[in-house]
Structure formats: C-alpha cells, structure tokens
Motif scaffolding. Structure first.
Motif, PDB file in Angstrom:
ATOM      1  N   THR A   1      10.722   2.059  17.485  1.00 13.14           N
ATOM      2  CA  THR A   1      11.532   2.912  18.361  1.00 13.14           C
ATOM      3  C   THR A   1      11.716   4.260  17.709  1.00 13.14           C
ATOM      4  O   THR A   1      11.672   4.374  16.475  1.00 13.14           O
ATOM      5  N   PHE A   2      11.942   5.276  18.515  1.00 15.31           N
ATOM      6  CA  PHE A   2      12.100   6.614  17.934  1.00 15.31           C
ATOM      7  C   PHE A   2      13.367   6.727  17.090  1.00 15.31           C
ATOM      8  O   PHE A   2      13.314   7.288  15.984  1.00 15.31           O
ATOM      9  N   PRO A   3      14.528   6.223  17.535  1.00 21.03           N
ATOM     10  CA  PRO A   3      15.701   6.263  16.636  1.00 21.03           C
ATOM     11  C   PRO A   3      15.454   5.522  15.325  1.00 21.03           C
ATOM     12  O   PRO A   3      15.884   5.969  14.264  1.00 21.03           O
ATOM     13  N   GLY A   4      14.741   4.386  15.388  1.00 19.49           N
ATOM     14  CA  GLY A   4      14.423   3.654  14.172  1.00 19.49           C
ATOM     15  C   GLY A   4      13.495   4.442  13.274  1.00 19.49           C
ATOM     16  O   GLY A   4      13.627   4.411  12.039  1.00 19.49           O
ATOM     17  N   PHE A   5      12.562   5.172  13.882  1.00 15.31           N
ATOM     18  CA  PHE A   5      11.640   6.003  13.116  1.00 15.31           C
ATOM     19  C   PHE A   5      12.385   7.112  12.384  1.00 15.31           C
ATOM     20  O   PHE A   5      12.134   7.383  11.201  1.00 15.31           O
ATOM     21  N   VAL A   6      13.324   7.757  13.081  1.00 13.83           N
ATOM     22  CA  VAL A   6      14.108   8.834  12.471  1.00 13.83           C
ATOM     23  C   VAL A   6      14.943   8.289  11.318  1.00 13.83           C
ATOM     24  O   VAL A   6      15.039   8.915  10.255  1.00 13.83           O
ATOM     25  N   PHE A   7      15.539   7.120  11.512  1.00 16.70           N
ATOM     26  CA  PHE A   7      16.343   6.528  10.452  1.00 16.70           C
ATOM     27  C   PHE A   7      15.463   6.111   9.277  1.00 16.70           C
ATOM     28  O   PHE A   7      15.852   6.263   8.114  1.00 16.70           O
ATOM     29  N   ARG A   8      14.287   5.592   9.556  1.00 17.94           N
ATOM     30  CA  ARG A   8      13.386   5.132   8.498  1.00 17.94           C
ATOM     31  C   ARG A   8      12.975   6.270   7.581  1.00 17.94           C
ATOM     32  O   ARG A   8      12.757   6.061   6.373  1.00 17.94           O
ATOM     33  N   GLN A   9      12.902   7.484   8.108  1.00 16.87           N
ATOM     34  CA  GLN A   9      12.511   8.637   7.304  1.00 16.87           C
ATOM     35  C   GLN A   9      13.493   8.914   6.163  1.00 16.87           C
ATOM     36  O   GLN A   9      13.111   9.467   5.135  1.00 16.87           O
ATOM     37  N   GLN A  10      14.746   8.537   6.365  1.00 17.46           N
ATOM     38  CA  GLN A  10      15.766   8.858   5.372  1.00 17.46           C
ATOM     39  C   GLN A  10      16.553   7.625   4.948  1.00 17.46           C
ATOM     40  O   GLN A  10      17.701   7.746   4.527  1.00 17.46           O
ATOM     41  N   ARG A  11      15.926   6.476   5.027  1.00 16.39           N
ATOM     42  CA  ARG A  11      16.617   5.234   4.713  1.00 16.39           C
ATOM     43  C   ARG A  11      17.127   5.205   3.279  1.00 16.39           C
ATOM     44  O   ARG A  11      18.287   4.866   3.018  1.00 16.39           O
ATOM     45  N   VAL A  12      16.288   5.593   2.340  1.00 14.15           N
ATOM     46  CA  VAL A  12      16.687   5.565   0.932  1.00 14.15           C
ATOM     47  C   VAL A  12      17.821   6.543   0.671  1.00 14.15           C
ATOM     48  O   VAL A  12      18.794   6.236  -0.027  1.00 14.15           O
ATOM     49  N   ALA A  13      17.709   7.747   1.248  1.00 16.04           N
ATOM     50  CA  ALA A  13      18.759   8.748   1.069  1.00 16.04           C
ATOM     51  C   ALA A  13      20.081   8.260   1.651  1.00 16.04           C
ATOM     52  O   ALA A  13      21.145   8.479   1.060  1.00 16.04           O
ATOM     53  N   VAL A  14      20.032   7.597   2.795  1.00 15.28           N
ATOM     54  CA  VAL A  14      21.249   7.081   3.427  1.00 15.28           C
ATOM     55  C   VAL A  14      21.952   6.082   2.512  1.00 15.28           C
ATOM     56  O   VAL A  14      23.166   6.157   2.293  1.00 15.28           O
ATOM     57  N   ILE A  15      21.181   5.160   1.961  1.00 13.51           N
ATOM     58  CA  ILE A  15      21.760   4.150   1.069  1.00 13.51           C
ATOM     59  C   ILE A  15      22.379   4.804  -0.157  1.00 13.51           C
ATOM     60  O   ILE A  15      23.499   4.473  -0.574  1.00 13.51           O
ATOM     61  N   GLY A  16      21.666   5.763  -0.740  1.00 16.63           N
ATOM     62  CA  GLY A  16      22.181   6.442  -1.928  1.00 16.63           C
ATOM     63  C   GLY A  16      23.460   7.210  -1.651  1.00 16.63           C
ATOM     64  O   GLY A  16      24.429   7.139  -2.425  1.00 16.63           O
ATOM     65  N   TRP A  17      23.492   7.953  -0.558  1.00 22.16           N
ATOM     66  CA  TRP A  17      24.684   8.726  -0.209  1.00 22.16           C
ATOM     67  C   TRP A  17      25.880   7.808   0.032  1.00 22.16           C
ATOM     68  O   TRP A  17      26.991   8.087  -0.450  1.00 22.16           O
ATOM     69  N   LEU A  18      25.673   6.734   0.798  1.00 25.70           N
ATOM     70  CA  LEU A  18      26.793   5.850   1.131  1.00 25.70           C
ATOM     71  C   LEU A  18      27.356   5.169  -0.112  1.00 25.70           C
ATOM     72  O   LEU A  18      28.574   5.031  -0.262  1.00 25.70           O
ATOM     73  N   ILE A  19      26.477   4.753  -1.007  1.00 25.44           N
ATOM     74  CA  ILE A  19      26.944   4.149  -2.258  1.00 25.44           C
ATOM     75  C   ILE A  19      27.741   5.175  -3.073  1.00 25.44           C
ATOM     76  O   ILE A  19      28.801   4.872  -3.632  1.00 25.44           O
ATOM     77  N   GLY A  20      27.232   6.399  -3.119  1.00 24.77           N
ATOM     78  CA  GLY A  20      27.920   7.442  -3.864  1.00 24.77           C
ATOM     79  C   GLY A  20      29.308   7.738  -3.317  1.00 24.77           C
ATOM     80  O   GLY A  20      30.275   7.870  -4.071  1.00 24.77           O
ATOM     81  N   VAL A  21      29.427   7.840  -1.990  1.00 19.90           N
ATOM     82  CA  VAL A  21      30.730   8.122  -1.373  1.00 19.90           C
ATOM     83  C   VAL A  21      31.677   6.949  -1.589  1.00 19.90           C
ATOM     84  O   VAL A  21      32.875   7.135  -1.854  1.00 19.90           O
ATOM     85  N   PHE A  22      31.158   5.726  -1.496  1.00 19.98           N
ATOM     86  CA  PHE A  22      31.993   4.538  -1.704  1.00 19.98           C
ATOM     87  C   PHE A  22      32.530   4.490  -3.131  1.00 19.98           C
ATOM     88  O   PHE A  22      33.733   4.233  -3.352  1.00 19.98           O
ATOM     89  N   VAL A  23      31.664   4.755  -4.102  1.00 24.10           N
ATOM     90  CA  VAL A  23      32.095   4.765  -5.508  1.00 24.10           C
ATOM     91  C   VAL A  23      33.105   5.882  -5.750  1.00 24.10           C
ATOM     92  O   VAL A  23      34.078   5.719  -6.495  1.00 24.10           O
ATOM     93  N   MET A  24      32.902   7.014  -5.104  1.00 22.69           N
ATOM     94  CA  MET A  24      33.856   8.108  -5.238  1.00 22.69           C
ATOM     95  C   MET A  24      35.220   7.696  -4.697  1.00 22.69           C
ATOM     96  O   MET A  24      36.269   8.012  -5.291  1.00 22.69           O
ATOM     97  N   GLY A  25      35.235   6.977  -3.563  1.00 21.68           N
ATOM     98  CA  GLY A  25      36.491   6.480  -3.020  1.00 21.68           C
ATOM     99  C   GLY A  25      37.181   5.528  -3.984  1.00 21.68           C
ATOM    100  O   GLY A  25      38.406   5.582  -4.162  1.00 21.68           O
ATOM    101  N   ILE A  26      36.404   4.662  -4.614  1.00 19.78           N
ATOM    102  CA  ILE A  26      36.969   3.733  -5.599  1.00 19.78           C
ATOM    103  C   ILE A  26      37.583   4.504  -6.765  1.00 19.78           C
ATOM    104  O   ILE A  26      38.692   4.196  -7.238  1.00 19.78           O
TER     105      ILE A  26
END
Length: 440
Positions: free
Chosen positions: A165-190
């Motif tokens: 799917t096109f939304p899945g394709f767009v997300f797949r392009q930045q999947r690694v970056a998404v995971i890294g950013w979310l982990i970083g923000v979560f750790v910052m919150g902690i």
C-alpha cells in the motif's frame, strides 16, 4: 543550530562563517535588550558557546558523512549521538556534575556565563571541532567518491507487506528513523520524569543564583506543586520541540523525494496528488502525536510509584495540548512544500525561534508581542490556568469564575490555532496540486 545537515569538505568555511554570523547576531540581539548586570562581554560569551556548539556538531556530521555510505544513515547516527550526549548530560547535571566536563554538550553551560565567564569550554569546543575536521579530511582522502567506509545495506529479495500500500510504502522508507526517534523521546521522558521528585533539592542547591530556576521556567517563590507544574511546562516544551523535529523530517521527505526525481516514478502509477500529499501530511501529524505521547509516557512510568505521583490522565491533559502547536508548524511546512519547495528548510528557522523564545524569553524579558509569535507560548498557559481552577475551587465563587473565563479565552486560542493549521493544510494541497514538479 544543533540540527544535523551533511556538509562536504568544500563548504566547511561557509559553515564556520555561518556560525560566526549567528554568534554575532545572537550577541547583538541580547545586548540590544539592555538588561542590567549583563555586560556585553558576557553576552558575547553566551553567543559564542552556542555558535561553537553548532560548528562542533556540524563537523561531527561531516565526519559521519565519510563513514556511512548513505546520507540517511549518517544523519540518523548523528542524531543518535547527539541524543545520547543529551541524556548523559541530564544525568550528570543531577547526580554527577563533575562528569559534565567529559560531555561536549555540557560545555555550553560550563562557561558559567554572567557569573564567572569561563572561556575554556568554548576553546575546548572549537578544539574538538578542528580535530573532527582533520579526521574527516583524512578519511575523505582514503575513500572512493560517493562511497563510505561501511558497506551499503542490501535489500530483501521480496517486498514485505508494508510495500503493498502507498501509506505502508511511505512508512517503510523511514521505519528505522521512526523507531530511533520514538525510543529517544521515550528515554528523554524517563530522564525528565526522574527529576520531578528532586526539583526542590535542585533549586535549593542553586542558592542565591536563580539562573537555574529561570532556565527551568520556575518562578522565584514557587513551592511544592506549583514548582512541579512549572517545571513540567518546560519539559513539555522540550518534548514538543523534539517531537515536531521528528515530524518535520518525516514531512520533508515529500519535497526531498521530489528533488531527487523519485516522485515522478510514483506518479507513473494511478496515484493522485491528493493521496500523496495527504499520506505524507497525515503520517507526519500522527508520528508527531505518537512521539509526544511516548515522551509523556516515559515521564509517567518513572514516577508512577512515588508518593506524589501524577496520574497519566493529568500528564496527558497537560502535555498533549502542545500537539496543536506541532500541527501548526507542520501545516506551515506543507505550505512551503506547495509554494516554495526549494526553501522548505526555512521551517527550521521558526522552530529555532520558538525554542529560543520558549527557553529564555522570560529570562530575558522579551516583549509580549515577540513572545506571542511563538505558537507554544499561549498553549503552555492552558495547564497553568486549569490547575489554578482545580487548586482553588474552595476559595470562592467569584474567583473561580474569573480564572475559568481566562481559561476559556486561552482555549479559544487553541481552537483558533488548530483551525488555522487545517486551513493551511487545505491551501497547501491546492498549491501542491497545481504546481509543476521540481528536480535537483
């Protein structure tokens, strides 16, 4: 100024000159405020510490560009290193101040500006930047053109379900970056959440120097719950800044892919411009919301077992309001993509402005007109006025009505900002649909 871009060795001089200009402009701006007991030499030291930090992290980006074969990987590694040093700085600031000298990100405040005016951290920052520049130059001499020292990653033989799917394709392009950013923000919150119970001790240890209270957005006479509330307001601003930067990098792919002549391949398929624009925009908005939630969740989890723990509902009601400001900034970026796609990087100037005003605007007593240009300025007042209603419900009917009226007025501004963001998105789509494709 700490945003990572990927310069080449031929543009290191403009990069250095850019930060010289930034330093002079920042020092001049602060000096123009004519604040008592703030000499021009101290203003220049403060500006120099900021400018030196920007140049240092630019040189780190240059070094990583020679190591990694792809710009995305180099940028991700750079942001990861910056985030790691930021987390270490938060730890050293609270529990091991002596370790701050081993963290380049801490050198900006070790200047002890307006107190002792120590220039040594600025010289250390510039020295480390020169060392990184020399290493990057030596690495470039030993590598092939358009190649890095690390091998390129190979793709899978068969496409996964996200690419169907096109939304899945767009997300797949930045999947690694998404995971890294979310982990970083979560750790910052902690990390920030672990500081809540120590705010009182931290402020009292500052003694007569109220710089720390001002930097954290805490009023001089604040005590107890009010101190925690004001500290959280500053924390929510920082999390919002990180979240919106994450969302901006996501939405900017709409323009960057077009400049690289990749969008033309997409439009060879039965895809409308509405679907492309809406997919990138919706994904950026959603990722911004998720990142904000991840940071707040980190705050809640680390303090949930304390005696004065804040509920998740109260944290969400206070912290998630900032997503309205995130959406507004993203809508402005969408407008740039539609009408000035070659100048989408201008959005970072406004993000830097909001962070600067939000962090030290009150400290330097900026005029109200300038403060109101920051979209987060009025949003941060929602929690404060609502807390007063809850705290003083037994203080009298008239007092409650006055505070409630103020809260309603601020909430009207929130809905106004959200409505304006939606209008800008619609205008952006109209402009994107009508303009020609760009390249290069």
């Amino acid at each position: 100024m700490l945003a990572f871009h990927l310069p080449t060795t031929v543009d290191k001089e403009p990069l250095f000159l850019l930060h010289v200009v930034i330093t002079l402009a920042l020092a001049g701006t602060i000096a123009a405020q004519n604040v008592p007991h703030m000499p021009i030499s101290s203003d220049f030291l403060f500006a120099a510490s900021i400018g030196a930090q920007g140049f240092l992290w630019g040189m780190l980006a240059l070094l990583l560009m020679n190591i990694f074969p792809e710009a995305g990987a180099a940028k991700g590694a750079g942001i990861g290193i910056l985030g790691g040093f930021y987390i270490l700085r938060m730890y050293s600031d609270i529990k091991a101040v002596h370790l701050s000298w081993f963290n380049p990100l801490s050198w900006s405040y070790l200047t002890d500006v307006y107190v002792k005016d120590n220039w040594l951290p600025v010289f250390l920052t510039l020295l480390l930047a020169v060392i990184l520049l020399v290493i990057a130059y030596l690495l470039e001499l030993g590598r092939d053109v358009s190649a890095g020292y690390l091998p390129e990653s190979t793709g899978k033989a068969h496409a996964g379900f996200l690419l169907k799917t096109f939304p899945g394709f767009v997300f797949r392009q930045q999947r690694v970056a998404v995971i890294g950013w979310l982990i970083g923000v979560f750790v910052m919150g902690i990390t920030y959440g672990s500081m809540i119970g120590q705010i009182g001790n931290l402020i009292s240890s500052a003694g007569s120097n109220n710089y720390m209270t001002q930097a954290m957005g805490i009023s001089v006479h604040a005590t107890g719950n009010l101190m925690t509330q004001q500290f959280l307001t500053t924390v929510f601003l920082v999390i919002s800044m990180i979240s919106v930067c994450f969302a901006i990098t996501s939405l900017q792919r709409l323009a960057s892919e077009e400049r690289k002549n990749r969008q033309e391949q997409l439009y060879s398929f039965p895809l409308s411009r509405l679907k492309v624009y809406a997919t990138y925009t919706a994904q950026a908005w959603i990722l911004g919301v998720i990142a904000q939630f991840a940071g707040i969740l980190g705050i809640y989890l680390v303090q949930m077992n304390s005696k004065s723990a804040l509920s998740l509902a109260s944290l969400l009601s206070a912290g998630m309001i900032s997503i309205v400001g995130n959406c507004f900034i993203l809508s402005v970026l969408g407008l740039l993509i539609a009408f000035a796609p070659r100048f989408t990087s201008m959005i970072w100037a406004y993000v830097g402005f909001t962070f600067f005003v939000g962090e030290i605007g009150n400290m330097l007593k900026f005029p109200a007109t300038l403060m109101n240009l920051d979209v987060y300025h009025n949003l941060s007042k929602v929690t404060q006025t609502t807390s007063k209603v809850l705290k003083h419900t037994s203080s009298g009917y008239t007092y409650d009505i006055q505070i409630t009226a103020k809260t309603v007025a601020i909430w009207n501004n929130v809905w106004l900002v959200l409505a304006l963001a939606i209008i800008l998105v619609i205008v952006g789509f109209i402009g994107y649909r009508r303009r020609d494709m760009i390249s290069g």
